[in-house]
Design an enzyme around this catalytic site. Structure first.
Site, short mmCIF file in Angstrom:
data_model
loop_
_atom_site.label_atom_id
_atom_site.label_comp_id
_atom_site.label_asym_id
_atom_site.label_seq_id
_atom_site.Cartn_x
_atom_site.Cartn_y
_atom_site.Cartn_z
N LYS A 13 -15.37 15.58 -150.66
CA LYS A 13 -14.08 15.21 -151.27
C LYS A 13 -12.92 15.86 -150.54
CE LYS A 13 -15.15 16.97 -155.29
NZ LYS A 13 -16.50 17.45 -155.04
N ARG A 88 -12.61 15.83 -163.98
CA ARG A 88 -14.02 16.22 -163.88
C ARG A 88 -14.76 16.08 -165.19
NH1 ARG A 88 -13.67 19.91 -159.36
NH2 ARG A 88 -15.76 20.62 -158.87
N ARG A 127 -21.01 25.57 -144.88
CA ARG A 127 -19.56 25.38 -145.07
C ARG A 127 -18.81 26.68 -144.84
NH1 ARG A 127 -16.90 22.76 -150.21
NH2 ARG A 127 -18.09 24.34 -151.35
N ARG A 160 -17.42 30.51 -149.41
CA ARG A 160 -16.90 30.59 -150.77
C ARG A 160 -17.87 31.32 -151.70
NH1 ARG A 160 -14.81 24.66 -152.26
NH2 ARG A 160 -16.05 25.15 -154.11
N ARG A 171 -23.79 24.18 -160.14
CA ARG A 171 -22.67 23.25 -159.98
C ARG A 171 -23.17 21.80 -159.97
NH1 ARG A 171 -20.34 25.52 -154.73
NH2 ARG A 171 -18.89 23.75 -154.78
P1 AP5 Z 1 -16.26 19.44 -148.64
O1 AP5 Z 1 -15.27 18.45 -148.12
O2 AP5 Z 1 -15.84 20.86 -148.72
O3 AP5 Z 1 -16.84 18.93 -150.05
P2 AP5 Z 1 -16.20 18.91 -151.50
O4 AP5 Z 1 -16.68 17.65 -152.13
O5 AP5 Z 1 -14.74 19.15 -151.44
O6 AP5 Z 1 -16.99 20.13 -152.12
P3 AP5 Z 1 -16.47 21.29 -153.09
O7 AP5 Z 1 -17.55 22.33 -153.10
O8 AP5 Z 1 -15.10 21.71 -152.73
O9 AP5 Z 1 -16.50 20.54 -154.42
P4 AP5 Z 1 -16.48 21.17 -155.80
O10 AP5 Z 1 -16.16 19.97 -156.59
O11 AP5 Z 1 -17.70 21.89 -156.18
O12 AP5 Z 1 -15.41 22.35 -155.65
P5 AP5 Z 1 -13.91 22.50 -156.12
O13 AP5 Z 1 -13.21 23.34 -155.16
O14 AP5 Z 1 -13.35 21.17 -156.47
O15 AP5 Z 1 -17.59 19.30 -147.78
C1 AP5 Z 1 -18.67 20.19 -147.98
C2 AP5 Z 1 -19.28 20.63 -146.63
O16 AP5 Z 1 -19.91 19.52 -146.02
C3 AP5 Z 1 -18.22 21.13 -145.64
O17 AP5 Z 1 -18.76 22.17 -144.88
C4 AP5 Z 1 -17.94 19.90 -144.76
O18 AP5 Z 1 -17.50 20.28 -143.47
C5 AP5 Z 1 -19.29 19.21 -144.76
N1 AP5 Z 1 -19.20 17.75 -144.72
C6 AP5 Z 1 -18.28 16.96 -145.34
N2 AP5 Z 1 -18.50 15.65 -145.08
C7 AP5 Z 1 -19.62 15.62 -144.29
C8 AP5 Z 1 -20.38 14.55 -143.67
N3 AP5 Z 1 -20.03 13.25 -143.83
N4 AP5 Z 1 -21.46 14.90 -142.93
C9 AP5 Z 1 -21.81 16.22 -142.76
N5 AP5 Z 1 -21.14 17.25 -143.30
C10 AP5 Z 1 -20.06 16.96 -144.06
O19 AP5 Z 1 -14.11 23.30 -157.48
C11 AP5 Z 1 -14.62 24.62 -157.47
C12 AP5 Z 1 -14.67 25.16 -158.89
O20 AP5 Z 1 -13.34 25.17 -159.45
C13 AP5 Z 1 -15.48 24.34 -159.88
O21 AP5 Z 1 -16.86 24.67 -159.83
C14 AP5 Z 1 -14.81 24.71 -161.20
O22 AP5 Z 1 -15.24 25.96 -161.65
C15 AP5 Z 1 -13.35 24.83 -160.81
N6 AP5 Z 1 -12.60 23.57 -161.00
C16 AP5 Z 1 -11.95 22.85 -160.02
N7 AP5 Z 1 -11.39 21.75 -160.54
C17 AP5 Z 1 -11.69 21.75 -161.87
C18 AP5 Z 1 -11.41 20.86 -162.95
N8 AP5 Z 1 -10.72 19.72 -162.76
N9 AP5 Z 1 -11.88 21.18 -164.18
C19 AP5 Z 1 -12.58 22.30 -164.40
N10 AP5 Z 1 -12.89 23.18 -163.43
C20 AP5 Z 1 -12.45 22.91 -162.17
MG MG Z 2 -13.48 20.71 -152.10
#
Ligand code: AP5
Ligand code: MG
Ligand code: ZN
Length: 214
Positions: A13, A88, A127, A160, A171
């Site tokens: 994402k 979410r 990552r 992270r 997660r």
């Molecule tokens: P990346 O682009 O980083 O993936 P992502 O989907 O953004 O993954 P996140 O871990 O950031 O998602 P998340 O939803 O768990 O975390 P968030 O920060 O939103 O890609 C991942 C890896 O793969 C990278 O190394 C990339 O280079 C690689 N990659 C990407 N595409 C690829 C491809 N096509 N092929 C190969 N490799 C690839 O949330 C974190 C925490 O915050 C949550 O757990 C929660 O506690 C809190 N939080 C955030 N938002 C909310 C909300 N709305 N409500 C409640 N809690 C929330």
């Molecule tokens: Mg992300």
């Protein structure tokens, strides 16, 4: 254009939202990045969010809904925005519906990046993240020009806190229980677009562009 990025943790994402934001010239709004910046700066919000995030659980809806509603009402969101990591939960999606309606706008597409759990687990260990500007890298699939340093802002890259294998599994469970129902929610609204997230980053990007520009 107003877009929502859906997908499991690690589906890509953040990677795709950053590229789309550049291409479409609209802001990339990541609630995860906002929380991590607040933790880094030691704010009240950061203190409240940290324990949930480190455990791989969702931060309570009341800490995130108003924050996003305020953010999308800002001037730089007039031409659109990309929401990454929000909504979410169903209550968050309903809060977003209310907020966009109050602004007299609508969400154009919810883009679901589909990646099976097995592929996620192997991706996460590689990552590396920049906590300063939110850029994301992968040691194998998307390495920075200089090892351990952000291409965009020069800050050091880190693993992270929530990328430990046991937290990634939590997660994923949380995703399946609380976030996956949104796929149906947006499908019913006829704005869901699903792309195969196991392809190369460039291919995923071009599939998304094709779908949202159709
Ligand atoms: P990346 O682009 O980083 O993936 P992502 O989907 O953004 O993954 P996140 O871990 O950031 O998602 P998340 O939803 O768990 O975390 P968030 O920060 O939103 O890609 C991942 C890896 O793969 C990278 O190394 C990339 O280079 C690689 N990659 C990407 N595409 C690829 C491809 N096509 N092929 C190969 N490799 C690839 O949330 C974190 C925490 O915050 C949550 O757990 C929660 O506690 C809190 N939080 C955030 N938002 C909310 C909300 N709305 N409500 C409640 N809690 C929330
Ligand atoms: Mg992300
Ligand atoms: Zn950076």
């Amino acid at each position: 254009m107003r877009l929502i990025m859906l997908g499991a943790p690690g589906a890509g994402k953040g990677t795709q939202a950053a590229n789309l934001a550049k291409e479409l010239n609209i802001p990339h709004i990541s609630t995860g990045d906002i929380f991590r910046a607040n933790i880094k700066n030691g704010t009240e919000l950061g203190k409240k969010a940290k324990s949930y995030m480190d455990a791989g659980k969702l931060v309570p809806d009341e800490l995130v809904c108003d924050l996003v509603a305020d953010r999308i009402a800002k001037d730089d969101c007039k031409e659109g925005y990309i929401l990454d990591g929000f909504p979410r939960t169903i209550p968050q999606a309903e809060a977003l519906d209310k907020a966009v309606l109050a602004l007299g706008t609508k969400i154009d597409y919810a883009v679901n990046i589909d990646v099976p759990d097995e592929a996620i687990i192997t991706r996460m260990g590689g990552r590396r993240a920049c906590l300063n500007c939110g850029a994301t890298y992968h040691v194998q699939y998307n390495p920075p020009k200089k090892e351990g340093v952000c291409d965009t802002c020069g800050h050091p890259l880190v693993l992270r806190d929530d990328d430990k294998p046991e937290t990634v599994q939590t997660r994923l469970n949380v995703y399946h229980e609380q976030t996956q129902p949104l796929i149906d929610y947006y499908d019913k609204k006829k704005i869901l677009v699903t792309v195969d997230g196991t392809q190369s980053m460039d291919q995923v990007f071009s599939d998304i562009l094709k779908a949202v520009r159709a």
